[in-house]
Write an enzyme that holds these catalytic residues in place. Structure first.
Site, PDB file in Angstrom:
ATOM      1  N   ASP B  14       0.870  -1.179   0.000  1.00  0.00           N
ATOM      2  CA  ASP B  14       0.000   0.000   0.000  1.00  0.00           C
ATOM      3  C   ASP B  14       0.900   1.221   0.000  1.00  0.00           C
ATOM      4  O   ASP B  14       2.096   1.123   0.290  1.00  0.00           O
ATOM      5  CB  ASP B  14      -0.887  -0.004   1.255  1.00  0.00           C
ATOM      6  CG  ASP B  14      -1.799   1.210   1.320  1.00  0.00           C
ATOM      7  OD1 ASP B  14      -2.338   1.602   0.270  1.00  0.00           O
ATOM      8  OD2 ASP B  14      -1.957   1.783   2.413  1.00  0.00           O
ATOM      9  N   SER B  15       0.323   2.380  -0.295  1.00  0.00           N
ATOM     10  CA  SER B  15       1.091   3.623  -0.213  1.00  0.00           C
ATOM     11  C   SER B  15       1.478   3.925   1.234  1.00  0.00           C
ATOM     12  O   SER B  15       2.417   4.667   1.472  1.00  0.00           O
ATOM     13  CB  SER B  15       0.273   4.771  -0.794  1.00  0.00           C
ATOM     14  OG  SER B  15      -0.943   4.897  -0.106  1.00  0.00           O
ATOM     15  N   CYS B  77      -4.178  -1.141  -2.142  1.00  0.00           N
ATOM     16  CA  CYS B  77      -4.315   0.309  -2.271  1.00  0.00           C
ATOM     17  C   CYS B  77      -5.172   0.537  -3.507  1.00  0.00           C
ATOM     18  O   CYS B  77      -4.862   0.012  -4.583  1.00  0.00           O
ATOM     19  CB  CYS B  77      -2.934   0.926  -2.451  1.00  0.00           C
ATOM     20  SG  CYS B  77      -2.935   2.656  -2.971  1.00  0.00           S
ATOM     21  N   GLU B 158      -5.791   9.926   8.667  1.00  0.00           N
ATOM     22  CA  GLU B 158      -4.389   9.832   9.115  1.00  0.00           C
ATOM     23  C   GLU B 158      -4.187  10.623  10.403  1.00  0.00           C
ATOM     24  O   GLU B 158      -3.374  10.251  11.245  1.00  0.00           O
ATOM     25  CB  GLU B 158      -3.447  10.368   8.033  1.00  0.00           C
ATOM     26  CG  GLU B 158      -3.455   9.577   6.741  1.00  0.00           C
ATOM     27  CD  GLU B 158      -2.226   8.687   6.564  1.00  0.00           C
ATOM     28  OE1 GLU B 158      -1.226   8.931   7.249  1.00  0.00           O
ATOM     29  OE2 GLU B 158      -2.294   7.752   5.734  1.00  0.00           O
ATOM     30  N   CYS B 190     -11.263   3.383  -1.152  1.00  0.00           N
ATOM     31  CA  CYS B 190      -9.954   3.768  -0.611  1.00  0.00           C
ATOM     32  C   CYS B 190      -9.815   3.043   0.713  1.00  0.00           C
ATOM     33  O   CYS B 190     -10.759   3.026   1.507  1.00  0.00           O
ATOM     34  CB  CYS B 190      -9.876   5.287  -0.403  1.00  0.00           C
ATOM     35  SG  CYS B 190      -8.380   5.824   0.459  1.00  0.00           S
ATOM     36  N   HIS B 192      -8.477   3.772   3.323  1.00  0.00           N
ATOM     37  CA  HIS B 192      -8.609   4.600   4.524  1.00  0.00           C
ATOM     38  C   HIS B 192     -10.074   4.782   4.947  1.00  0.00           C
ATOM     39  O   HIS B 192     -10.348   5.052   6.114  1.00  0.00           O
ATOM     40  CB  HIS B 192      -8.040   6.004   4.279  1.00  0.00           C
ATOM     41  CG  HIS B 192      -6.567   6.098   4.397  1.00  0.00           C
ATOM     42  ND1 HIS B 192      -5.714   5.622   3.447  1.00  0.00           N
ATOM     43  CD2 HIS B 192      -5.776   6.644   5.367  1.00  0.00           C
ATOM     44  CE1 HIS B 192      -4.463   5.865   3.811  1.00  0.00           C
ATOM     45  NE2 HIS B 192      -4.469   6.476   4.977  1.00  0.00           N
TER      46      HIS B 192
END
Lengths: 272, 272
Positions: B14-15, B77, B158, B190, B192
């Protein structure tokens, strides 16, 4: 007899678009000088990265500009200035100017007495580095200095949420310690933050002086011109070249939020 | 006779930290398999980068895992899956699984009829790629599909602003088109975004089914195990190695927001 002039351009770099606020000041202050701007848009943002990574990126970015034969380097990024300049100065002979020292100098000019309270806001990495308080301590060791990381300000600016209710709430909550214990001077320690000046000024009130280091950099560069960098003799139209490490479309779009008049016409993509 | 087992680990990348939501599902679904997780934390986020840059980064990240002898790759991702997998599959022979196809498949399982309205939210680059609507069209060309880029969701997650008033306002404003024209199914495109599920569910109401592609990936990996990847015969304790491209401190901190139980004990930093 020693040469009196140097027609080479000045290199200026940032993790992305924020450094354009600095470029704008420099273009106006040095209308005969040429500039090369490099935005590391592929690896933006630098604000939460480690010293090791920022040092590596700063040197790669500077090397690109040095290969393009610049006579001086301006790190127009607070995070790169705070964490990367020591390594960069050890790495190259080209004169390097960061934004921390100019910002601190400008803050010192507004200080009334030793009891002044200076606030600093910046990215997570800039604040963690202690670069601002350490530099201010060189001017005046007894100053009261308080620092706050404001990691959401950059995405809010990049996305253009400038005067939105959500932005106001986030700025207010981030700056709460400076509402409780007011600061006389607030250093905007990130080149993105000046875009949020109206909201910040409204929240902190008129008594707090906001320092935008972009404005201070041109004064410091002027001093460098007297000491280590020779000015150009160029009387032609000022030239600016733009480079980015990711494709240029979004750079051109977001650049508009930072520069009213400057036309970012042609941008070239490069691999570092 | 052909070998029936393969004790090599599965590579997952993943990033940054988002892919940990996928890893968590995979660890539970395949308790005998070993995994190597790589988060490209030096260059995070991928969400606003170009196809060219994401292809380059995806290949570099995958090459690291391939050198570590993985038997399969999971791109955990959405942005890398949407923009990087074509180039990655052309680059290597290792079987590659992305998150787009599993997410779409899961969405299709919830569809009542051809008039269903599917919404997709993701990063700027994922949405611009059209990967989700293109994949859904392979299942059912007549579906009504609407996409929205929500670039502020990643920084909010984040930074841990999960149930804050500002987050609610930003989510509400981003999803306004889906409040006006309700969607039956919303794909959280996504890794996240699942962390924002409570806020999103509250805003869109109970009638909208939220699809978290992390959950769908383990089912798709199960199918790959039947076709192209051999399972392990390993009966030892499951092993997970963690690698990041920037220093590990913040990875470990933020990882906690994604994984309740998984203990990210030891993380090694690597240069790609």
């Amino acid at each position: 007899m020693k040469t009196q002039y140097d027609s080479r351009p000045i290199g200026i770099f940032d993790s992305g678009v924020g450094g354009l606020t600095v470029l704008k000041e420099l273009l106006a202050a040095f209308p005969n000088e040429n500039f090369i701007y490099l935005g590391d848009t592929a690896r933006v943002p630098y604000g939460a990265k480690s010293t090791r990574t920022i040092e590596r990126y700063t040197i790669q970015v500077a090397d690109f500009l040095i290969r393009r034969n610049v006579k001086g380097l301006v790190a127009a990024c607070n995070t790169a200035s705070a964490l990367g300049l020591g390594a960069l100065r050890a790495h190259c002979d080209t004169p390097v100017l960061g934004v921390i020292q100019p910002g601190c100098q400008q803050a010192m000019e507004h200080i009334k007495d030793k009891n002044s309270h200076i606030g600093i806001i910046g990215t997570r990495s800039t604040i963690a580095s202690g670069a601002y308080p350490n530099t201010l301590a060189l001017f005046e060791p007894q100053l009261k200095v308080s620092s706050l990381a404001c990691p959401l300000f950059v995405p809010l600016v990049e996305e253009g949420w400038l005067e939105h209710t959500a932005t106001r709430i986030i700025v207010e909550e981030n700056l709460a310690p400076f509402i409780k214990n007011p600061v006389d001077i607030l250093i905007l320690g990130c080149t993105h933050y000046p875009v949020l000046k109206p909201v910040i000024a409204q929240i902190l009130g008129k008594k707090t002086i906001l320092i935008d280091s972009a404005e201070a950099v041109s004064e410091s560069l002027g001093k460098l011109f007297k000491k280590v960098i020779l000015p150009t003799q160029n009387n032609n139209t000022q030239m600016v070249e733009f480079y980015v490490t990711d494709v240029a479309d979004r750079f051109q779009e977001v650049a508009g939020r930072f520069l009213d008049s400057l036309n970012v016409a042609s941008v070239e993509m490069v691999d570092l």
